[in-house]
Design a protein around this motif. Structure first.
Motif, PDB file in Angstrom:
ATOM      1  N   GLY A  81       0.827  -1.202   0.000  1.00 53.45           N
ATOM      2  CA  GLY A  81       0.000   0.000   0.000  1.00 53.45           C
ATOM      3  C   GLY A  81       0.855   1.243   0.000  1.00 53.45           C
ATOM      4  N   GLY A  82       0.258   2.336  -0.474  1.00 52.62           N
ATOM      5  CA  GLY A  82       0.951   3.618  -0.454  1.00 52.62           C
ATOM      6  C   GLY A  82       1.328   4.013   0.963  1.00 52.62           C
ATOM      7  N   VAL A  83       0.520   3.602   1.923  1.00 52.28           N
ATOM      8  CA  VAL A  83       0.780   4.006   3.315  1.00 52.28           C
ATOM      9  C   VAL A  83       2.138   3.502   3.791  1.00 52.28           C
ATOM     10  N   ASN A  84       2.544   2.325   3.350  1.00 46.08           N
ATOM     11  CA  ASN A  84       3.846   1.821   3.786  1.00 46.08           C
ATOM     12  C   ASN A  84       5.001   2.474   3.041  1.00 46.08           C
ATOM     13  N   THR A 106      -4.652  17.517   4.966  1.00 44.03           N
ATOM     14  CA  THR A 106      -3.673  16.667   4.319  1.00 44.03           C
ATOM     15  C   THR A 106      -4.116  15.238   4.548  1.00 44.03           C
ATOM     16  N   TRP A 107      -3.283  14.249   4.208  1.00 42.75           N
ATOM     17  CA  TRP A 107      -3.595  12.873   4.620  1.00 42.75           C
ATOM     18  C   TRP A 107      -2.842  12.654   5.908  1.00 42.75           C
ATOM     19  N   LYS A 108      -3.563  12.312   6.979  1.00 41.49           N
ATOM     20  CA  LYS A 108      -2.998  12.501   8.313  1.00 41.49           C
ATOM     21  C   LYS A 108      -1.933  11.493   8.732  1.00 41.49           C
ATOM     22  N   VAL A 151       8.798  17.790   2.587  1.00 45.00           N
ATOM     23  CA  VAL A 151       7.613  18.558   2.171  1.00 45.00           C
ATOM     24  C   VAL A 151       6.650  17.525   1.600  1.00 45.00           C
ATOM     25  N   TYR A 152       5.485  17.386   2.240  1.00 47.04           N
ATOM     26  CA  TYR A 152       4.543  16.327   1.857  1.00 47.04           C
ATOM     27  C   TYR A 152       3.301  16.958   1.211  1.00 47.04           C
ATOM     28  N   ILE A 153       3.160  16.724  -0.090  1.00 51.02           N
ATOM     29  CA  ILE A 153       2.056  17.317  -0.847  1.00 51.02           C
ATOM     30  C   ILE A 153       1.138  16.203  -1.359  1.00 51.02           C
ATOM     31  N   ASN A 157      -5.555  16.666  -3.706  1.00 51.83           N
ATOM     32  CA  ASN A 157      -5.670  16.664  -2.257  1.00 51.83           C
ATOM     33  C   ASN A 157      -6.892  15.876  -1.814  1.00 51.83           C
ATOM     34  N   ASN A 158      -6.667  14.967  -0.888  1.00 52.63           N
ATOM     35  CA  ASN A 158      -7.733  14.262  -0.203  1.00 52.63           C
ATOM     36  C   ASN A 158      -7.912  14.950   1.138  1.00 52.63           C
ATOM     37  N   PRO A 159      -9.006  15.589   1.401  1.00 54.40           N
ATOM     38  CA  PRO A 159     -10.321  15.449   0.790  1.00 54.40           C
ATOM     39  C   PRO A 159     -10.732  16.537  -0.212  1.00 54.40           C
ATOM     40  N   MET A 211       2.510   6.243  -4.653  1.00 52.67           N
ATOM     41  CA  MET A 211       1.274   5.904  -5.363  1.00 52.67           C
ATOM     42  C   MET A 211       0.618   4.667  -4.769  1.00 52.67           C
ATOM     43  N   SER A 212      -0.587   4.402  -5.236  1.00 54.02           N
ATOM     44  CA  SER A 212      -1.415   3.354  -4.643  1.00 54.02           C
ATOM     45  C   SER A 212      -2.200   2.633  -5.732  1.00 54.02           C
ATOM     46  N   PHE A 213      -2.460   1.354  -5.511  1.00 53.41           N
ATOM     47  CA  PHE A 213      -3.370   0.628  -6.404  1.00 53.41           C
ATOM     48  C   PHE A 213      -4.749   0.462  -5.759  1.00 53.41           C
ATOM     49  N   SER A 214      -4.940   1.109  -4.610  1.00 46.82           N
ATOM     50  CA  SER A 214      -6.216   0.943  -3.892  1.00 46.82           C
ATOM     51  C   SER A 214      -7.355   1.689  -4.565  1.00 46.82           C
ATOM     52  N   LYS A 215      -7.068   2.859  -5.107  1.00 50.00           N
ATOM     53  CA  LYS A 215      -8.145   3.774  -5.500  1.00 50.00           C
ATOM     54  C   LYS A 215      -8.499   3.618  -6.976  1.00 50.00           C
ATOM     55  N   TRP A 216      -7.503   3.790  -7.856  1.00 48.09           N
ATOM     56  CA  TRP A 216      -7.865   3.707  -9.290  1.00 48.09           C
ATOM     57  C   TRP A 216      -8.204   2.279  -9.686  1.00 48.09           C
TER      58      TRP A 216
HETATM   59  C1  LIG Z   1      -3.597  10.653   0.130  1.00 50.17           C
HETATM   60  C2  LIG Z   1      -3.478   9.201   0.402  1.00 50.17           C
HETATM   61  N1  LIG Z   1      -2.272   8.623   0.344  1.00 50.17           N
HETATM   62  C3  LIG Z   1      -2.114   7.315   0.568  1.00 50.17           C
HETATM   63  C4  LIG Z   1      -3.201   6.516   0.865  1.00 50.17           C
HETATM   64  C5  LIG Z   1      -2.928   5.063   1.136  1.00 50.17           C
HETATM   65  O1  LIG Z   1      -3.342   4.208   0.174  1.00 50.17           O
HETATM   66  P1  LIG Z   1      -2.997   2.660   0.257  1.00 50.17           P
HETATM   67  O2  LIG Z   1      -4.312   1.966   0.370  1.00 50.17           O
HETATM   68  O3  LIG Z   1      -2.285   2.353  -1.012  1.00 50.17           O
HETATM   69  O4  LIG Z   1      -2.142   2.407   1.458  1.00 50.17           O
HETATM   70  C6  LIG Z   1      -4.476   7.074   0.958  1.00 50.17           C
HETATM   71  C7  LIG Z   1      -5.631   6.252   1.336  1.00 50.17           C
HETATM   72  O5  LIG Z   1      -6.682   6.740   1.677  1.00 50.17           O
HETATM   73  C8  LIG Z   1      -4.617   8.454   0.719  1.00 50.17           C
HETATM   74  O6  LIG Z   1      -5.803   9.067   0.768  1.00 50.17           O
END
Ligand SMILES: Cc1ncc(COP(=O)(O)O)c(C=O)c1O
Length: 376
Positions: A81-84, A106-108, A151-153, A157-159, A211-216
């Motif tokens: 995941g992008g989070v890691n 931002t994404w927290k 610098v984290y952009i 932007n979510n949300p 990047m992430s494969f979760s959303k698209w």
């Molecule tokens: C801005 C942003 N970055 C990263 C992620 C993480 O995505 P992943 O599911 O790939 O860990 C999210 C998930 O909500 C997000 O909103």
């Protein structure tokens, strides 16, 4: 019960709700592309899950990620995941005495990872029509100094759903480089945007795209993402990874299949996403709600409820009772969160219709709800 456990039970209950409409986490619930489904099934059938994947990801997938981004002279590292990817970047660069500079909202979670490393987090408020809900180069320049590690952009932007143009990204890149800071461009939602410009186009120096494969692609539940950077930087960051035994084999097979059908798949997804956004906008405005950013460059909408006298948490609770998950603004931002809900739009058209049809009744119920359970 500890807060830790309460949070888990909250999501466990959502998962156990039959037919839940997931419209709160920007996940993608449009039925998977047949090629992606087939790749996962073939991997299971071949019992590929018995073995560990290569630590940086399958070479073919790493190359496909770089090709998809369209930047030369860089390498991709596959993560769970992008989070890691973001957690590893923070582990590599954040220390006591350093700062991570980002926006509010931002994404927290990267902010948490930075604080865990002892860094200070500086959030620049951007919830402001005067700047089109965007970070300006001037505001960034005022917050970045020699202490800045990252610098984290988040872009889009979510949300908020705003997206930066080439000139803005180039200006952010120049500011970060001037101070020796790492620019982390979180491109999780880039495939939903019009005219997205990855920061690696501006410079490959001190720049990482996550990047992430979760959303698209809709793979949130099987955890696959990546970061992309110049080889030396990618190697440095990868050396801090806890994913030393590689990521999910099944997820990587699905990700690679997804990249091979991406143009056709995303044309469909984007069409559905935009149509859902239109319907939800109309239904929301009929309730007196306001959409500060429209259209959104993401697969979600910020909908301000406060002007209509509706507390976001009350509306989220009312929706949950009806089997719909939407998100309260305070998940994203303490400062601005009491103004809005966020609704995700990469869902089947029928889900968006159900939401729109039920919205008047949800609003009525929300007016009567005083005490609501903790939300996450
Ligand atoms: C801005 C942003 N970055 C990263 C992620 C993480 O995505 P992943 O599911 O790939 O860990 C999210 C998930 O909500 C997000 O909103």
């Amino acid at each position: 019960m500890s807060g830790f456990s309460t949070r888990n039970k909250y999501f466990d209950e959502l998962f156990a709700t039959e037919g839940l409409l997931w419209m709160g986490q920007n996940t993608n619930h449009i039925p998977a592309h047949p090629a992606v489904r087939a790749a996962m099934l073939a991997s299971v059938e071949a019992a590929e899950f018995n073995a560990y994947a290569p630590p940086l990801g399958f070479e073919a997938l790493r190359q496909a990620i770089v090709d998809d981004l369209g930047v030369s002279g860089v390498e991709a590292v596959v993560t769970e995941g992008g989070v890691n990817a973001l957690a590893t970047i923070c582990r590599a660069r954040c220390r006591p005495g350093t700062t991570l500079v980002t926006t509010d909202p931002t994404w927290k979670w990267p902010c948490l990872f930075a604080r865990q490393q002892g860094a200070e987090v500086i959030e620049i408020p951007i919830y402001d029509p005067a700047t089109d809900y965007k970070l300006t180069p001037e505001a960034l320049a005022a917050a970045v100094d020699e202490r800045t590690a990252i610098v984290y952009i988040v872009d889009p932007n979510n949300p908020l759903g705003i997206c930066y143009g080439r000139a803005e990204i180039e200006a952010f890149s120049a500011i970060a480089r001037r101070h020796g800071a790492l620019l982390v461009h979180d491109c999780t939602y880039r495939d939903f945007a019009d005219g997205h410009h990855p920061a690696l186009f501006a410079s490959t120096e001190n720049t990482i795209v996550s990047m992430s494969f979760s959303k698209w692609l809709g793979l949130a539940g099987i955890r696959v993402g990546a970061f992309v950077a110049a080889p030396e930087l990618a190697a440095e960051i990868a050396s801090w990874s806890t994913g030393v035994l590689g990521g999910s084999v099944i997820a990587q097979r699905a990700a690679q299949a997804g990249l091979s059908v991406k143009p056709a798949w995303m044309a469909d997804v984007r069409r559905i996403n935009r149509a859902n956004q239109q319907h939800i906008k109309a239904a929301s405005e009929a309730e007196g709600f306001v959409l500060p950013v429209y259209p959104s460059h993401g697969n979600f909408l910020v909908i301000e409820t406060v002007g209509a006298g509706i507390r976001p948490e009350a509306l989220v609770a009312a929706a949950k009772r009806q089997g719909i998950m939407i998100r309260q603004g305070t998940y994203h931002t303490e400062r601005f969160g009491d103004r809005f809900i966020k609704v995700s739009t990469s869902v089947p058209a029928e889900w968006a219709e159900v939401f729109c049809d039920k919205l008047p009744a949800l609003v009525e119920e929300a007016r009567r709800l005083n005490d609501v359970e903790a939300q996450f």
